[in-house]
Design a protein around this motif. Structure first.
Motif, PDB file in Angstrom:
ATOM      1  N   PRO A 161      37.613  31.810  41.582  1.00  0.00           N
ATOM      2  CA  PRO A 161      37.126  31.238  40.193  1.00  0.00           C
ATOM      3  C   PRO A 161      36.914  32.404  39.130  1.00  0.00           C
ATOM      4  CG  PRO A 161      36.229  29.774  41.764  1.00  0.00           C
ATOM      5  CD  PRO A 161      36.842  31.004  42.635  1.00  0.00           C
ATOM      6  N   TRP A 162      36.180  33.231  39.563  1.00  0.00           N
ATOM      7  CA  TRP A 162      35.824  34.426  38.687  1.00  0.00           C
ATOM      8  C   TRP A 162      36.933  35.049  38.123  1.00  0.00           C
ATOM      9  CZ3 TRP A 162      37.022  39.264  39.215  1.00  0.00           C
ATOM     10  CH2 TRP A 162      37.410  39.916  40.602  1.00  0.00           C
ATOM     11  N   LEU A 163      38.080  35.154  38.980  1.00  0.00           N
ATOM     12  CA  LEU A 163      39.324  35.824  38.685  1.00  0.00           C
ATOM     13  C   LEU A 163      40.419  35.294  37.615  1.00  0.00           C
ATOM     14  CD1 LEU A 163      40.775  38.648  38.771  1.00  0.00           C
ATOM     15  CD2 LEU A 163      41.893  37.931  40.893  1.00  0.00           C
ATOM     16  N   GLY A 164      40.451  33.976  38.240  1.00  0.00           N
ATOM     17  CA  GLY A 164      41.032  33.058  37.361  1.00  0.00           C
ATOM     18  C   GLY A 164      40.539  32.801  35.907  1.00  0.00           C
ATOM     19  N   ASN A 165      39.162  32.663  35.805  1.00  0.00           N
ATOM     20  CA  ASN A 165      38.559  32.511  34.628  1.00  0.00           C
ATOM     21  C   ASN A 165      38.895  33.776  33.805  1.00  0.00           C
ATOM     22  OD1 ASN A 165      37.428  29.862  35.226  1.00  0.00           O
ATOM     23  ND2 ASN A 165      35.633  30.986  36.055  1.00  0.00           N
ATOM     24  N   ARG A 166      38.840  35.020  34.263  1.00  0.00           N
ATOM     25  CA  ARG A 166      38.969  36.176  33.580  1.00  0.00           C
ATOM     26  C   ARG A 166      40.339  36.141  32.941  1.00  0.00           C
ATOM     27  NH1 ARG A 166      35.736  40.661  33.712  1.00  0.00           N
ATOM     28  NH2 ARG A 166      37.451  41.975  33.398  1.00  0.00           N
ATOM     29  N   TRP A 167      41.453  35.860  33.741  1.00  0.00           N
ATOM     30  CA  TRP A 167      42.745  36.023  33.243  1.00  0.00           C
ATOM     31  C   TRP A 167      42.910  35.029  32.094  1.00  0.00           C
ATOM     32  CZ3 TRP A 167      45.812  36.555  38.454  1.00  0.00           C
ATOM     33  CH2 TRP A 167      45.647  37.758  39.011  1.00  0.00           C
ATOM     34  N   ILE A 168      42.310  33.770  32.124  1.00  0.00           N
ATOM     35  CA  ILE A 168      42.372  32.741  31.218  1.00  0.00           C
ATOM     36  C   ILE A 168      41.639  33.284  29.822  1.00  0.00           C
ATOM     37  CG2 ILE A 168      41.691  30.421  30.304  1.00  0.00           C
ATOM     38  CD1 ILE A 168      42.001  29.494  33.096  1.00  0.00           C
ATOM     39  N   ALA A 169      40.703  34.118  30.095  1.00  0.00           N
ATOM     40  CA  ALA A 169      40.125  34.514  28.729  1.00  0.00           C
ATOM     41  C   ALA A 169      40.845  35.624  28.200  1.00  0.00           C
ATOM     42  CB  ALA A 169      38.530  35.248  29.073  1.00  0.00           C
ATOM     43  N   HIS A 170      41.367  36.477  29.039  1.00  0.00           N
ATOM     44  CA  HIS A 170      42.043  37.667  28.498  1.00  0.00           C
ATOM     45  C   HIS A 170      43.464  37.485  28.269  1.00  0.00           C
ATOM     46  CE1 HIS A 170      38.671  40.337  29.112  1.00  0.00           C
ATOM     47  NE2 HIS A 170      38.642  40.028  30.520  1.00  0.00           N
ATOM     48  N   TYR A 171      44.445  36.564  28.882  1.00  0.00           N
ATOM     49  CA  TYR A 171      45.574  36.394  28.758  1.00  0.00           C
ATOM     50  C   TYR A 171      46.114  35.093  28.102  1.00  0.00           C
ATOM     51  CZ  TYR A 171      45.781  40.953  31.498  1.00  0.00           C
ATOM     52  OH  TYR A 171      45.555  42.251  31.756  1.00  0.00           O
ATOM     53  N   GLY A 172      45.059  34.187  27.978  1.00  0.00           N
ATOM     54  CA  GLY A 172      45.580  32.831  27.630  1.00  0.00           C
ATOM     55  C   GLY A 172      45.787  31.946  28.756  1.00  0.00           C
ATOM     56  N   GLU A 173      45.526  30.472  28.947  1.00  0.00           N
ATOM     57  CA  GLU A 173      45.654  29.622  29.918  1.00  0.00           C
ATOM     58  C   GLU A 173      47.345  29.686  30.475  1.00  0.00           C
ATOM     59  OE1 GLU A 173      44.461  25.231  31.600  1.00  0.00           O
ATOM     60  OE2 GLU A 173      43.581  26.237  29.870  1.00  0.00           O
ATOM     61  N   PRO A 174      47.991  29.558  29.707  1.00  0.00           N
ATOM     62  CA  PRO A 174      49.661  29.553  29.996  1.00  0.00           C
ATOM     63  C   PRO A 174      50.003  30.587  30.686  1.00  0.00           C
ATOM     64  CG  PRO A 174      49.485  28.611  27.892  1.00  0.00           C
ATOM     65  CD  PRO A 174      48.036  29.317  28.271  1.00  0.00           C
ATOM     66  N   ALA A 175      49.625  32.055  30.459  1.00  0.00           N
ATOM     67  CA  ALA A 175      50.170  33.410  31.107  1.00  0.00           C
ATOM     68  C   ALA A 175      49.287  33.195  32.481  1.00  0.00           C
ATOM     69  CB  ALA A 175      49.715  34.513  30.188  1.00  0.00           C
ATOM     70  N   ALA A 176      47.905  32.847  32.385  1.00  0.00           N
ATOM     71  CA  ALA A 176      47.220  33.042  33.539  1.00  0.00           C
ATOM     72  C   ALA A 176      47.837  32.219  34.597  1.00  0.00           C
ATOM     73  CB  ALA A 176      45.874  32.585  33.312  1.00  0.00           C
ATOM     74  N   ARG A 177      48.168  30.968  34.276  1.00  0.00           N
ATOM     75  CA  ARG A 177      48.934  30.097  35.132  1.00  0.00           C
ATOM     76  C   ARG A 177      50.176  30.516  35.628  1.00  0.00           C
ATOM     77  NH1 ARG A 177      46.612  25.347  35.753  1.00  0.00           N
ATOM     78  NH2 ARG A 177      44.932  24.564  34.192  1.00  0.00           N
ATOM     79  N   ASP A 178      51.011  31.270  34.807  1.00  0.00           N
ATOM     80  CA  ASP A 178      52.316  31.845  35.219  1.00  0.00           C
ATOM     81  C   ASP A 178      52.161  32.927  36.144  1.00  0.00           C
ATOM     82  OD1 ASP A 178      53.745  30.058  33.665  1.00  0.00           O
ATOM     83  OD2 ASP A 178      53.955  31.638  32.099  1.00  0.00           O
ATOM     84  N   MET A 179      50.921  33.700  36.012  1.00  0.00           N
ATOM     85  CA  MET A 179      50.671  34.760  36.829  1.00  0.00           C
ATOM     86  C   MET A 179      50.088  34.233  38.281  1.00  0.00           C
ATOM     87  SD  MET A 179      48.546  36.764  33.686  1.00  0.00           S
ATOM     88  CE  MET A 179      47.554  37.746  34.768  1.00  0.00           C
ATOM     89  N   ALA A 180      49.480  33.202  38.405  1.00  0.00           N
ATOM     90  CA  ALA A 180      48.873  32.640  39.494  1.00  0.00           C
ATOM     91  C   ALA A 180      50.080  32.064  40.318  1.00  0.00           C
ATOM     92  CB  ALA A 180      47.987  31.482  39.089  1.00  0.00           C
TER      93      ALA A 180
END
Length: 448
Positions: A161-180
């Motif tokens: 969770p800590w990493l997913g939350n960081r990626w959402i904060a820094h890259y936006g939720e769509p990009a974070a989901r694509d990265m995951a």
């Protein structure tokens, strides 16, 4: 009557691979040991010495699949276990994960996945009593597992969770989901070739990426692939191959590779005609670097030392310095899925402090007019964009030289608004997802 000799019963094929996989997954999740430590070198699992190549490849893929899909796997099993995971028998937990991973994501017949997991618990004194449970749960998994995955398909369960939350904060939720999502796919094998990339792509049943790397889906030991023994290529993610391009023409120039091991970028610099000084603090990793250079018939001066403490001597300064700094490595999770579960958010500050010291050292060794390329395989901005912003504020003698798309295969989307390289796991899309993706990398080019 002559006495009869009976050969000991042979082990069921594939059971050793699964037993070793269970040990290695346990090593990551409960003993905080990296995959590299457990797969290679002095600390490698002793059972690997006798494991056939085919079983070794199966074991590696099984371990990677479990770690890559750990959150989803945990969700599925939690729904299938009425009383939760057995807590008094670690091997029962491992057997359930190994069986479910094969059923859900691997090309293994369901009956074989169930049978071998049952045998795995039967061979362990503490876990044997759970053989019936493992059998029943995995049979349910074969029937219901895909539906349970669909329940959480929109969630990023396979990231802490800590990493997913960081990626959402820094890259936006769509990009974070694509990265995951990109991290969930088994990555291809990327190679940096000395020359004639189309010919090697043909021989290795792959394709040439616009960046020049050769990408192939061949599996198994790389040492038996065409061109390995002859030193015609080396394994290197396509994103990791980009930072050395930022030096331009370095033929005849003296370049310091400040944190060099295991040597992929050192090899690139040497092959481009530079005189390379390759430095790293780890004797074991430097031995591997020298072995790699010998196989590739490339030359570099190698130094084993702490980069922060090393003195070049005679006030020596360098035409160029590559600093591929130690970092959280969160950009490499698609290839090293253990990183997601071994790193903690608290690691970032400690590594940022080290990166600051290394940058100060690099600047002190750079000639006026020389080029410093700083890079990390991290997706955390503190280790990339913020580090360079702080350095430019502190070192007025430095200026950024923005990267041009033509230097990195024409991929303008890999360049951020400051002109630095920023690759994401979801970059480089492809119709075949097996050929898509890059490691997450950051690189900046500075001139003194």
């Amino acid at each position: 009557m002559p006495s009869q000799r009976f050969a000991p019963p042979t082990e069921v094929p594939g059971l050793s691979a699964r037993r070793i996989a269970a040990d290695i997954v346990d090593g990551v999740l409960h003993k905080h040991r990296t995959l590299d430590d457990q797969l290679d070198g002095a600390g490698a699992h002793p059972g690997l010495k006798t494991l056939p190549d085919r079983d070794r490849a199966l074991m590696r893929r099984l371990v990677a699949t479990i770690l890559r899909r750990l959150g989803t796997l945990t969700h599925v099993l939690s729904r299938l276990l009425d009383r939760g995971m057995p807590t008094d028998a670690p091997r029962a937990q491992s057997a359930l994960m190994i069986g479910a991973a094969q059923i859900l994501w691997m090309d293994v017949p369901d009956h074989a996945a169930v049978d071998l997991s049952v045998r795995l618990v039967q061979s362990d004194r503490r876990a044997a009593k759970y053989a019936g449970l493992v059998n029943a749960v995995l049979r349910r998994c074969a029937r219901e597992g895909q539906g349970l995955i669909a329940e959480v398909a929109t969630q990023m369960l396979d990231l802490p969770p800590w990493l997913g939350n960081r990626w959402i904060a820094h890259y936006g939720e769509p990009a974070a989901r694509d990265m995951a999502a990109a991290i969930g796919h088994e990555p291809s094998l990327d190679l940096t070739v000395k020359g004639d990339a189309p010919q090697w792509a043909s021989r290795l049943h792959g394709e040439v990426l616009p960046t020049g790397s050769v990408r192939t889906q061949l599996q198994g030991s790389v040492t038996v692939l065409p061109g390995f023994a002859e030193g015609q290529w080396w394994v290197q993610d396509a994103a990791a191959a980009l930072p050395t391009r930022l030096f331009g023409d370095i033929a005849g120039k003296t370049i310091l590779d400040l944190c060099a091991a295991p040597g992929g970028k050192t090899a690139q610099l040497a092959h481009a005609g530079a005189h390379v000084v390759a430095l790293d603090r780890s004797p074991a990793r430097m031995a591997r670097l020298r072995d790699n250079l010998a196989r590739l018939s490339l030359q570099a001066d190698t130094v084993t030392a702490d980069a922060c403490e090393w003195q070049a001597g005679d006030r020596r300064l360098f035409d160029g310095i590559l600093l591929d700094a130690p970092c959280t490595s969160t950009g490499t999770i698609r290839r090293h899925p253990d990183v997601a579960w071994l790193r903690q958010e608290s690691d970032i500050a400690q590594l940022v402090a080290l990166q600051e010291r290394l940058l100060e050292k690099a600047v002190s060794l750079l000639k006026p007019g020389g080029i410093l390329v700083y890079c990390t395989c991290s997706l955390e901005p503190e280790e990339g964009e913020a580090a360079i912003a702080a350095l430019l504020d502190a070192e007025l003698s430095l200026r950024r030289v923005p990267i041009e798309a033509s230097e990195i295969g024409g991929f303008a989307e890999l360049i951020n608004r400051d002109g630095d390289l920023r690759t994401l796991p979801c970059h480089l899309p492809h119709a075949d997802p097996r050929f898509a993706g890059l490691d997450g990398f950051y690189a900046a080019r500075l001139v003194r």
